[in-house]
Design a protein around this motif. Structure first.
Motif, PDB file in Angstrom:
ATOM      1  N   GLU A 154       0.858  -1.196   0.000  1.00 53.94           N
ATOM      2  CA  GLU A 154       0.000   0.000   0.000  1.00 53.94           C
ATOM      3  C   GLU A 154       0.890   1.241   0.000  1.00 53.94           C
ATOM      4  O   GLU A 154       0.568   2.247  -0.630  1.00 53.94           O
ATOM      5  CB  GLU A 154      -0.956   0.006   1.196  1.00 53.94           C
ATOM      6  N   ASP A 215     -10.184  -4.053   0.006  1.00 59.68           N
ATOM      7  CA  ASP A 215      -9.171  -4.126  -1.050  1.00 59.68           C
ATOM      8  C   ASP A 215      -9.807  -4.527  -2.384  1.00 59.68           C
ATOM      9  O   ASP A 215      -9.298  -4.175  -3.447  1.00 59.68           O
ATOM     10  CB  ASP A 215      -8.048  -5.104  -0.688  1.00 59.68           C
ATOM     11  N   GLU A 244      -2.321  -6.097  -5.920  1.00 61.63           N
ATOM     12  CA  GLU A 244      -3.610  -6.101  -5.218  1.00 61.63           C
ATOM     13  C   GLU A 244      -4.162  -7.522  -5.054  1.00 61.63           C
ATOM     14  O   GLU A 244      -4.805  -7.836  -4.049  1.00 61.63           O
ATOM     15  CB  GLU A 244      -4.606  -5.245  -6.011  1.00 61.63           C
ATOM     16  N   HIS A 247      -3.501  -9.062  -1.799  1.00 57.76           N
ATOM     17  CA  HIS A 247      -4.224  -8.510  -0.644  1.00 57.76           C
ATOM     18  C   HIS A 247      -5.567  -9.227  -0.479  1.00 57.76           C
ATOM     19  O   HIS A 247      -5.975  -9.571   0.620  1.00 57.76           O
ATOM     20  CB  HIS A 247      -4.430  -6.998  -0.804  1.00 57.76           C
TER      21      HIS A 247
HETATM   22 FE   LIG Z   1      -4.612  -3.327  -1.404  1.00 63.34          FE
END
Ligand SMILES: [Fe+2]
Ligand SMILES: [Fe+2]
Length: 480
Positions: A154, A215, A244, A247
């Protein structure tokens, strides 16, 4: 320079030829100390000297973009990495459809574009701030490592947005980049820009729900921005999406492992009734109805991030070619939406009903619909685990009108099935739908750290495979 290769020599790893871009390089180097200060103030609490087995992006080649190694978090190589430029790329939607994609900011859309970048940028440090206390209650070193991986990435996403601001938006871009380090999640005076990013992430079940649901909103927004006619934004977002995915994996598997542990413990103890909460909790695991309530909370907070169902801003951004639909490139229509309709769930005379709206105005609704479909895939997998162990229970996403603060349903109360409730009924039943003070206290009590190598807290099952295929007794964090 081969774009897939990353220049690691300078302070800021990058594949954007920063070395030849003196102005931007200086601006980023000037921003860097403030970022490090922010990381120390607002990043993970403790563990900054610990060696964490992290992946770092070293290339943007989809076949091998990351390397794993022990790193102290403050020494993580946060870099500026863009997906390779696609030769001859065109604006794929809106009024400029078919024109060459922009390599510079189109003057008429400058303010709109800057706002899109700033809003996306603001969410990145916000989640790090929300999660900063979780390290000390990690249920295992494996989970601690995953938390820190999400956190450093992040941080990198913040770098990605700050690069765009510094490179393409001059003085006001620099000011916005500074402001991204000034706002604080949950601060009454200088909060983060979006509601869900000012909520607390008080425990690990919340963390997993956040990475699963919130997310995933990030994924949807990045997918929509990856379609952008402003090519540098598109390229940045495409690479962010590769990170991503992890996540959401952390979120989905985290919840799966909690569910699995609960169901196994129930079976072992001969408890078949998932609603016998007291008995289940005595086993030291989180009962399924409480897991459902946490899902209700995080899902509903995240839906607010999609904004109002009917939105002029969303219509303008699409019309301008700046923000597309989810996987615009795979949709088969005119990609302009000047005509055409889309069904929007609205509150009409106190009732929740579908009503056709102009497709261009309904883009937030559409992205939210795509999001809900995507959410349901993992929920189905959670239910498979419950079913296989043989507990009669199903996790269900609540109705989209439930517990909303933005859009059509922000002025009403609805239950998880979408029945409109009076204020009094809502107050009476709220604790059936959302975590109560007791639920929170119970979970908090469970959050005892387990830092023993290869061991896990009693309320969560071990993962099926390790990170980077490491064995079960791998030391993911060497605590210093
Ligand atoms: Fe994320
Ligand atoms: Fe992110």
């Amino acid at each position: 320079m081969n774009i897939a290769q990353v220049d690691y020599d300078g302070l800021i790893p990058n594949n954007v030829a920063l070395g030849q871009d003196v102005r931007v390089k200086r601006a980023l180097e000037k921003w860097h100390p403030g970022y490090i200060n922010w990381w120390h103030d607002m990043g993970p609490e403790g563990f900054q000297e610990s060696l964490v087995y992290l992946r770092t992006a070293v290339s943007v080649d989809p076949k091998g973009w990351a390397k794993f190694d022990y790193v102290r978090m403050p020494e993580y190589r946060w870099g500026v990495l863009l997906a390779p430029q696609v030769e001859g790329r065109k604006v794929a939607f809106g009024a400029h459809k078919g024109e060459d994609a922009w390599q510079e900011v189109p003057g008429e859309y400058r303010a709109m574009l800057r706002r899109l970048v700033v809003i996306q940028g603001d969410t990145e440090p916000a989640s790090v701030e929300q999660q900063r206390h979780l390290g000390k209650t990690a249920p295992s070193l494996y989970d601690m490592r995953n938390l820190f991986q999400v956190n450093v990435e992040e941080g990198r996403h913040l770098w990605a947005m700050v690069y765009l601001l510094q490179k393409y938006f001059g003085t006001d871009g620099r000011e916005e980049a500074e402001a991204l380090l000034q706002r604080r999640s949950g601060d009454p005076d200088t909060p983060r820009m979006l509601g869900a990013f000012n909520e607390k992430t008080p425990d690990w079940l919340s963390f997993f729900m956040f990475t699963y649901f919130t997310d995933r909103d990030g994924k949807m927004q990045l997918e929509a921005l990856a379609q952008s006619g402003f090519d540098p934004l598109s390229r940045t977002c495409r690479f962010m999406l590769t990170e991503e995915a992890h996540h959401m994996f952390v979120g989905e598997t985290g919840v799966t492992r909690i569910i699995q542990r609960t169901c196994e413990a129930m079976k072992q103890a001969g408890i078949d009734d998932p609603y016998d909460i007291e008995k289940v909790r005595k086993l030291g695991v989180i009962d399924l109805p409480t897991i459902q309530k946490k899902a209700n909370l995080h899902f509903s907070l995240t839906l607010d991030l999609f904004g109002s169902e009917i939105s002029t801003n969303a219509a303008n951004a699409f019309h301008a070619g700046l923000k597309g639909r989810y996987r615009e490139d795979r949709l088969k229509d005119d990609h302009q939406l000047e005509t055409g309709a889309y069904p929007v769930l609205r509150l009409i005379n106190g009732q929740i009903k579908n009503e056709d709206a102009p497709a261009l105005s309904a883009l937030n609704m559409r992205l939210r619909d795509d999001y809900v479909v995507d959410c349901n895939v993992g929920v189905g997998r959670w239910n498979k685990v419950i079913e296989q162990i043989g507990i009669p229970f199903q996790i269900k996403l609540p109705h989209v009108a439930f517990h909303r603060h933005i859009g059509e349903f922000s002025d009403i109360h609805a239950d998880v099935s979408g029945n409109v409730l009076s204020e009094a009924e809502w107050n009476k039943r709220r604790g059936d739908f959302l975590p109560s003070g007791d639920d929170r206290a119970f979970i908090e009590g469970l959050m005892q750290p387990n830092f023993e190598i290869g061991k896990f807290a009693g309320w969560i099952a071990p993962p099926r495979v390790g990170i980077d295929n490491k064995p079960g007794d791998f030391e993911y964090v060497k605590i210093a």
